[in-house]
Design a protein around this motif. Structure first.
Motif, PDB file in Angstrom:
ATOM      1  N   THR A  81      28.579 -22.260  38.740  1.00 33.87           N
ATOM      2  CA  THR A  81      29.338 -23.059  37.773  1.00 33.87           C
ATOM      3  C   THR A  81      29.286 -22.458  36.360  1.00 33.87           C
ATOM      4  N   CYS A  82      28.364 -21.508  36.163  1.00 32.74           N
ATOM      5  CA  CYS A  82      28.202 -20.898  34.836  1.00 32.74           C
ATOM      6  C   CYS A  82      28.842 -19.515  34.717  1.00 32.74           C
ATOM      7  N   VAL A  83      29.185 -18.920  35.850  1.00 40.54           N
ATOM      8  CA  VAL A  83      29.643 -17.524  35.843  1.00 40.54           C
ATOM      9  C   VAL A  83      30.868 -17.319  34.958  1.00 40.54           C
ATOM     10  N   SER A  84      31.873 -18.182  35.116  1.00 42.19           N
ATOM     11  CA  SER A  84      33.107 -18.032  34.345  1.00 42.19           C
ATOM     12  C   SER A  84      32.831 -18.113  32.842  1.00 42.19           C
ATOM     13  N   HIS A  85      32.046 -19.110  32.451  1.00 39.03           N
ATOM     14  CA  HIS A  85      31.724 -19.274  31.027  1.00 39.03           C
ATOM     15  C   HIS A  85      30.931 -18.087  30.504  1.00 39.03           C
ATOM     16  N   LEU A  86      29.991 -17.597  31.285  1.00 42.56           N
ATOM     17  CA  LEU A  86      29.201 -16.434  30.878  1.00 42.56           C
ATOM     18  C   LEU A  86      30.074 -15.200  30.670  1.00 42.56           C
ATOM     19  N   LEU A  87      31.034 -14.993  31.575  1.00 48.23           N
ATOM     20  CA  LEU A  87      31.946 -13.858  31.460  1.00 48.23           C
ATOM     21  C   LEU A  87      32.791 -13.949  30.192  1.00 48.23           C
ATOM     22  N   VAL A  88      33.312 -15.157  29.900  1.00 46.38           N
ATOM     23  CA  VAL A  88      34.151 -15.356  28.719  1.00 46.38           C
ATOM     24  C   VAL A  88      33.345 -15.148  27.441  1.00 46.38           C
ATOM     25  N   LEU A  97      32.553 -11.440  27.039  1.00 47.87           N
ATOM     26  CA  LEU A  97      33.764 -10.711  26.649  1.00 47.87           C
ATOM     27  C   LEU A  97      34.086 -10.941  25.179  1.00 47.87           C
ATOM     28  N   PHE A  98      33.998 -12.186  24.738  1.00 49.96           N
ATOM     29  CA  PHE A  98      34.339 -12.535  23.355  1.00 49.96           C
ATOM     30  C   PHE A  98      33.363 -11.914  22.367  1.00 49.96           C
ATOM     31  N   TYR A  99      32.067 -12.107  22.606  1.00 48.16           N
ATOM     32  CA  TYR A  99      31.062 -11.632  21.654  1.00 48.16           C
ATOM     33  C   TYR A  99      30.893 -10.113  21.689  1.00 48.16           C
ATOM     34  N   LEU A 100      30.925  -9.520  22.876  1.00 44.10           N
ATOM     35  CA  LEU A 100      30.743  -8.073  22.968  1.00 44.10           C
ATOM     36  C   LEU A 100      31.915  -7.313  22.367  1.00 44.10           C
ATOM     37  N   TYR A 113      39.489  -8.341  21.370  1.00 41.66           N
ATOM     38  CA  TYR A 113      39.134  -9.754  21.262  1.00 41.66           C
ATOM     39  C   TYR A 113      40.256 -10.627  20.726  1.00 41.66           C
ATOM     40  N   THR A 114      41.286 -10.019  20.129  1.00 41.74           N
ATOM     41  CA  THR A 114      42.405 -10.830  19.630  1.00 41.74           C
ATOM     42  C   THR A 114      43.507 -11.015  20.661  1.00 41.74           C
ATOM     43  N   VAL A 115      43.638 -10.080  21.591  1.00 41.52           N
ATOM     44  CA  VAL A 115      44.730 -10.137  22.566  1.00 41.52           C
ATOM     45  C   VAL A 115      44.212 -10.128  24.013  1.00 41.52           C
ATOM     46  N   VAL A 116      43.346  -9.167  24.331  1.00 34.35           N
ATOM     47  CA  VAL A 116      42.911  -8.990  25.721  1.00 34.35           C
ATOM     48  C   VAL A 116      42.053 -10.164  26.200  1.00 34.35           C
ATOM     49  N   THR A 117      41.088 -10.596  25.378  1.00 31.87           N
ATOM     50  CA  THR A 117      40.202 -11.692  25.790  1.00 31.87           C
ATOM     51  C   THR A 117      40.958 -12.994  26.060  1.00 31.87           C
ATOM     52  N   PHE A 157      42.500 -16.096  33.911  1.00 30.89           N
ATOM     53  CA  PHE A 157      42.187 -15.448  35.184  1.00 30.89           C
ATOM     54  C   PHE A 157      40.715 -15.623  35.542  1.00 30.89           C
ATOM     55  N   ILE A 158      39.846 -15.521  34.535  1.00 30.52           N
ATOM     56  CA  ILE A 158      38.415 -15.666  34.773  1.00 30.52           C
ATOM     57  C   ILE A 158      38.088 -17.077  35.253  1.00 30.52           C
ATOM     58  N   TYR A 159      38.697 -18.083  34.605  1.00 28.67           N
ATOM     59  CA  TYR A 159      38.388 -19.470  34.954  1.00 28.67           C
ATOM     60  C   TYR A 159      39.057 -19.923  36.251  1.00 28.67           C
ATOM     61  N   SER A 160      40.182 -19.323  36.600  1.00 27.55           N
ATOM     62  CA  SER A 160      40.857 -19.734  37.835  1.00 27.55           C
ATOM     63  C   SER A 160      40.395 -18.931  39.044  1.00 27.55           C
TER      64      SER A 160
END
Length: 309
Positions: free
Chosen positions: A240-247, A250-253, A278-282, A288-291
């Motif tokens: 349940t945490c994987v999607s949030h962790l990926l986002v 991605l955002f912070y890195l 981080y302005t367009v790709v993320t 896609f990450i959440y679905s």
């Protein structure tokens, strides 16, 4: 700088990602495609969550807010860039530049705050499952979103007012595809010490505080998962945490990569190129990450698309 060298600013020039004429059609097609995918993907998430009563939970409430913010976030920069490429004009008015900067900072701040709130939501769901509905009731969720908006509005308003007090010289070219705060401050002829102080203070307070909140939440989550005796329970909790962790990663890195690259290379052009991440790709990848592998979202999307067919 002598006072006579200062000018009344009426417009800036956005240099964009490349000045090569041959690359402009490619850039236009690429960014138009990414923008349409971002808007469509995030809009589908918002519509799916709002139309399906099974998804009227805190986690999906925050997700739909994040998707809405991502649409607005991308819409502050990409459409203007596309217009500039199409019209072969790189000019943006002073008022337009300040407005774009204000909304960009607003939606970046909202992204940061919402990702922090979503981390807390996962902590409560995994570490206090029996009290989850009591703790994360609709009133508290609404308050979290309201506080996120308040912090973001105040931050963007403060930063914009600080830029308004600056004086600019004749060199008004911004080596970026949008009016980025640091680039604006660097163009100023007047003293920017207070501006830089405010920028770093807010970055530590909001960005650092948010990251600290996310790390603390996941430290507690990992501790709770390790204490579980069932392997299946551990897998279900972690999934349940994987999607949030990926986002979050991605955002912070990507955001950190932009500022590290600009600090190491001292090249505004490379910083502008890196900021596309981080302005367009993320925002484009978030739906896609959440679905992906999320049966609830996939089922809601199928039902929504079936209703509209």
């Amino acid at each position: 700088m002598e006072p006579e060298n200062l000018t009344r600013v009426s417009e800036f020039v956005l240099l964009g990602l490349s000045e090569e004429p041959d690359l402009q059609p490619l850039l236009f097609g690429l960014f138009l495609s990414m923008y349409l995918i971002t808007v469509l993907g995030n809009l589908l998430i918002v519509l799916a969550v709002s139309s399906d009563s099974h998804l009227h939970t805190p986690m999906y409430f925050f997700l739909s807010n994040l998707s809405f913010v991502d649409i607005c976030f991308t819409s502050t920069t990409v459409p203007k860039m596309l217009v500039n490429i199409q019209t072969q004009s790189k000019v943006i008015t002073y008022e337009g530049c300040i407005t774009q900067m204000y909304f960009f900072l607003l939606f970046v701040g909202l992204d940061i705050c919402l990702l922090t709130v979503m981390a807390y939501d996962r902590f409560v769901a995994i570490c206090h499952p029996l009290h989850y509905t009591v703790i994360m009731h609709p009133w508290l969720c609404g308050q979290f979103v309201l506080v996120s908006w308040t912090i973001s509005v105040l931050n963007s308003l403060l930063q914009s007012l600080m830029v308004l007090r600056l004086s600019f010289c004749a060199e008004l070219q911004i080596p970026h595809f949008f009016c980025e705060l640091n680039q604006m401050v660097q163009l100023a002829c007047s003293d920017t010490f207070v501006n830089n102080l405010v920028i770093y203070f807010v970055a530590v307070l909001v960005g650092g505080g948010s990251l600290n909140g996310i790390l603390c939440s996941y430290y507690r989550i990992v501790s709770c998962i390790r204490a579980m005796s069932s392997a299946q329970g551990k897998y279900k909790a972690f999934s349940t945490c994987v999607s949030h962790l990926l986002v979050v990663s991605l955002f912070y890195l990507t955001g950190l990569g932009v500022y590290l690259s600009s600090a190491v290379t001292h090249s505004s052009q490379s910083s502008a190129t890196a900021s596309v991440l981080y302005t367009v790709v993320t925002p484009m990848l978030n739906p896609f990450i959440y679905s992906l592998r999320n049966k609830d979202i996939n089922g809601a999307l199928k039902r929504f698309l079936g209703m509209t067919a």
